[in-house]
Design a protein around this motif. Structure first.
Motif, PDB file in Angstrom:
ATOM      1  N   HIS A   1      19.514  52.764  38.623  1.00 17.27           N
ATOM      2  CA  HIS A   1      19.152  51.804  37.584  1.00 17.27           C
ATOM      3  C   HIS A   1      19.985  51.991  36.326  1.00 17.27           C
ATOM      4  CE1 HIS A   1      16.226  50.266  34.371  1.00 17.27           C
ATOM      5  NE2 HIS A   1      16.528  49.205  35.079  1.00 17.27           N
ATOM      6  N   ASN A   2      20.282  53.233  35.967  1.00 21.10           N
ATOM      7  CA  ASN A   2      21.088  53.487  34.775  1.00 21.10           C
ATOM      8  C   ASN A   2      22.488  52.896  34.910  1.00 21.10           C
ATOM      9  OD1 ASN A   2      19.058  54.924  33.472  1.00 21.10           O
ATOM     10  ND2 ASN A   2      19.705  56.894  34.326  1.00 21.10           N
ATOM     11  N   VAL A   3      23.065  53.008  36.085  1.00 17.12           N
ATOM     12  CA  VAL A   3      24.405  52.464  36.313  1.00 17.12           C
ATOM     13  C   VAL A   3      24.394  50.948  36.205  1.00 17.12           C
ATOM     14  CG1 VAL A   3      26.290  52.250  37.986  1.00 17.12           C
ATOM     15  CG2 VAL A   3      25.110  54.439  37.710  1.00 17.12           C
ATOM     16  N   ARG A   4      23.359  50.321  36.755  1.00 18.37           N
ATOM     17  CA  ARG A   4      23.274  48.854  36.692  1.00 18.37           C
ATOM     18  C   ARG A   4      23.195  48.370  35.248  1.00 18.37           C
ATOM     19  NH1 ARG A   4      19.288  49.740  40.754  1.00 18.37           N
ATOM     20  NH2 ARG A   4      17.632  48.898  39.416  1.00 18.37           N
TER      21      ARG A   4
ATOM     22  N   ALA B   1      19.419  43.665  37.928  1.00 18.06           N
ATOM     23  CA  ALA B   1      19.668  43.028  39.219  1.00 18.06           C
ATOM     24  C   ALA B   1      20.773  41.975  39.150  1.00 18.06           C
ATOM     25  CB  ALA B   1      18.379  42.384  39.741  1.00 18.06           C
ATOM     26  N   ILE B   2      21.215  41.634  37.959  1.00 19.06           N
ATOM     27  CA  ILE B   2      22.259  40.633  37.766  1.00 19.06           C
ATOM     28  C   ILE B   2      22.888  40.835  36.397  1.00 19.06           C
ATOM     29  CG2 ILE B   2      20.647  38.934  36.796  1.00 19.06           C
ATOM     30  CD1 ILE B   2      22.304  36.727  38.180  1.00 19.06           C
ATOM     31  N   ILE B   3      24.148  40.463  36.282  1.00 18.49           N
ATOM     32  CA  ILE B   3      24.832  40.522  34.989  1.00 18.49           C
ATOM     33  C   ILE B   3      25.307  39.115  34.642  1.00 18.49           C
ATOM     34  CG2 ILE B   3      26.691  41.569  33.653  1.00 18.49           C
ATOM     35  CD1 ILE B   3      26.667  43.911  35.593  1.00 18.49           C
ATOM     36  N   PRO B   4      24.462  38.314  33.973  1.00 15.05           N
ATOM     37  CA  PRO B   4      24.891  36.970  33.560  1.00 15.05           C
ATOM     38  C   PRO B   4      25.973  37.083  32.488  1.00 15.05           C
ATOM     39  CG  PRO B   4      22.487  37.254  33.434  1.00 15.05           C
ATOM     40  CD  PRO B   4      23.087  38.601  33.567  1.00 15.05           C
TER      41      PRO B   4
END
Length: 508
Positions: free
Chosen positions: A287-290, A473-476
């Protein structure tokens, strides 16, 4: 892009049912013999129900009709279907069809063709993406040649939107049964305003207007698509006079064309988003990397560098003015915070986390350069991304086989104006588009798919969109901009769904 008001989206969601509306009126100021368009990609198939990918839709709409159309600002309007009424529980949809529609072989289009397209093809197992939207159809009752009732296994509140969305083209039952699945893929025949005159794979597509078309005749007698994947080559084709219209040019070239006297150019904000896909496993299982990967990206700089500042930055998977966008939610650019998160997981500039990153090149303006800039931003905080170039078709293939890299730069089209076609379809792992696949996210999405109350459903998508970003979960990144250059002597009206419609091209 101008904001679309709430009443319009209430219509799009079908809460008020369908009404008899006026069809969009394309004024004809005389005919144009021929128009040539520099286009990005060839359709992978001529079966109009087979793929939901956005780019082929412009090409397919030359040959095929959809039950419903859209105005330039995404309002649903009649086409083959003149009236529609969604039941209060969203478990059925009553439709009335025109009685004067014919396929290009002269046969009439009837409710039997409607039933075949949206029910029988799915029942017999045709491998078509149409099942993504219409797999919930349990039956279609043919009341008369021009009247039918769609029945759904579960509530289907976005049924009207799907009737005007990608891949929802009515095909001839008689023709499909005559030529079979392979014939549908290679020898198209529809009820649209053009017929296919010439086709050279990955090179050229030539359409000739049907003067017996049932609807308003477009101005252009012949339209040719020249398949030119490279944006620089598309620009060269326009400036040399080889083509009349060129799509997806760099924003820099659009600005230059606008300052000259030989061409017109448009930067058209559309109902698409540019984003980075994230997997739930591999390098992004942490989660930290995301979150660090998101915090490290300076979206405002990307907009200025590659879109002249015209591309609106986004923090959730939707665009300004569309429902499902949570108010007062923001995800800040924070490279120091990214470094801290990576350090917590044992990573940093001297010990980077390594991941794969895929991008297209020339699929939309600046895609490859945008990806390279993100790689540089990631490297500064301790993420080392190995960049590979793929095509849009390869993206779908790799995702379907579980081989898509940890991250990919992608563009997602949602011409319906409903959040289901953004976050809903991006994160339902039972559908072929999800990259971040978890049971928890899928369960949240599926509850919203069957929620018939509009207000409840929209609030649910607001909560879901905020959760997805906080989950990493996504990078808009940005609202997509469609860039179009065209020669003087033509008028061109852009559509918010990104389609290039024949009726939008008229003499100047």
């Amino acid at each position: 892009m101008k904001d679309i008001d709430r009443r319009l989206f209430m219509k799009l969601a079908g809460v008020a049912g369908g009404a008899l509306l006026v069809r969009p009126d394309f004024a004809l100021a005389g005919d144009i013999d021929t128009v040539s368009i520099a286009w990005m990609t060839d359709p992978v198939t001529w079966d109009p129900n087979q793929r939901l990918a956005p780019d082929p839709q412009t090409v397919l709409k030359m040959l095929f009709d959809q039950p419903l159309n859209q105005t330039a600002d995404l309002e649903l309007v009649p086409n083959v279907v003149t009236q529609w009424k969604l039941a209060d529980d969203a478990r059925s949809l009553h439709v009335v069809l025109r009685d004067d529609v014919t396929f290009s072989d002269g046969t009439p289009l009837t409710a039997e063709d409607f039933r075949f397209t949206f029910f029988e093809r799915l029942q017999r197992g045709d491998e078509i993406d149409l099942i993504v939207g219409f797999g919930v159809v349990s039956d279609i009752e043919v009341v008369s040649p021009v009247e039918a009732v769609m029945r759904f296994k579960d509530p289907f509140p976005t049924a009207p939107q799907w009737l005007g969305f990608s891949a929802s083209y009515i095909v001839s039952k008689a023709y499909a049964e005559k030529v079979g699945v392979e014939g549908m893929q290679t020898a198209p025949m529809g009820s649209g305003p053009y017929v296919l005159k010439e086709y050279r794979r990955d090179s050229r597509i030539v359409f000739v207007r049907r003067d017996d078309y049932w609807g308003d005749l477009p101005s252009v007698r012949q339209i040719t698509f020249e398949i030119i994947p490279d944006p620089t080559a598309r620009l060269a084709a326009l400036e040399s006079g080889t083509v009349d219209i060129a799509l997806e040019l760099s924003i820099r070239d659009v600005k230059r064309l606008q300052q000259g006297t030989a061409f017109n150019a448009i930067a058209n904000p559309i109902a698409r988003i540019i984003y980075v896909t994230v997997r739930a496993d591999g390098a992004f299982a942490d989660h930290n990397v995301r979150l660090a990967a998101h915090k490290a990206i300076d979206k405002a700089t990307l907009s200025r560098a590659f879109f002249g500042g015209d591309a609106v930055t986004i923090d959730v998977p939707t665009i300004p003015g569309m429902p499902g966008n949570p108010q007062d939610f923001a995800f800040a650019y924070d490279p120091e915070g990214a470094v801290e998160l990576l350090a917590t997981s044992g990573h940093g500039p001297d010990k980077p986390v390594k991941l794969g990153f895929a991008t297209t090149n020339g699929q939309f303006p600046g895609d490859y350069d945008l990806a390279r800039a993100i790689v540089t931003m990631w490297r500064k905080v301790g993420i080392e991304a190995s960049l590979t170039v793929i095509t849009e078709a390869q993206w779908y293939e790799l995702n379907a086989t579980g081989k898509l890299p940890d991250a990919s730069l992608f563009v997602w089209e949602n011409g319906t104006g409903d959040p289901e076609l953004f976050a809903g379809h991006m994160f339902n792992q039972d559908l072929p588009f999800s990259t971040y696949r978890t049971e928890e996210v899928t369960a949240r999405v599926q509850l919203l798919f069957s929620e018939p109350d509009y207000e409840t459903r929209i609030r649910g998508y607001e909560d879901l969109n905020a959760y997805l970003v906080e989950e990493g979960a996504i990078i808009p990144l940005l609202q997509a901009i469609q860039t179009i250059g065209f020669r003087k002597g033509l008028n061109f009206k852009p559509w918010s769904n990104g389609l290039v419609l024949p009726g939008a091209i008229t003499p100047a």
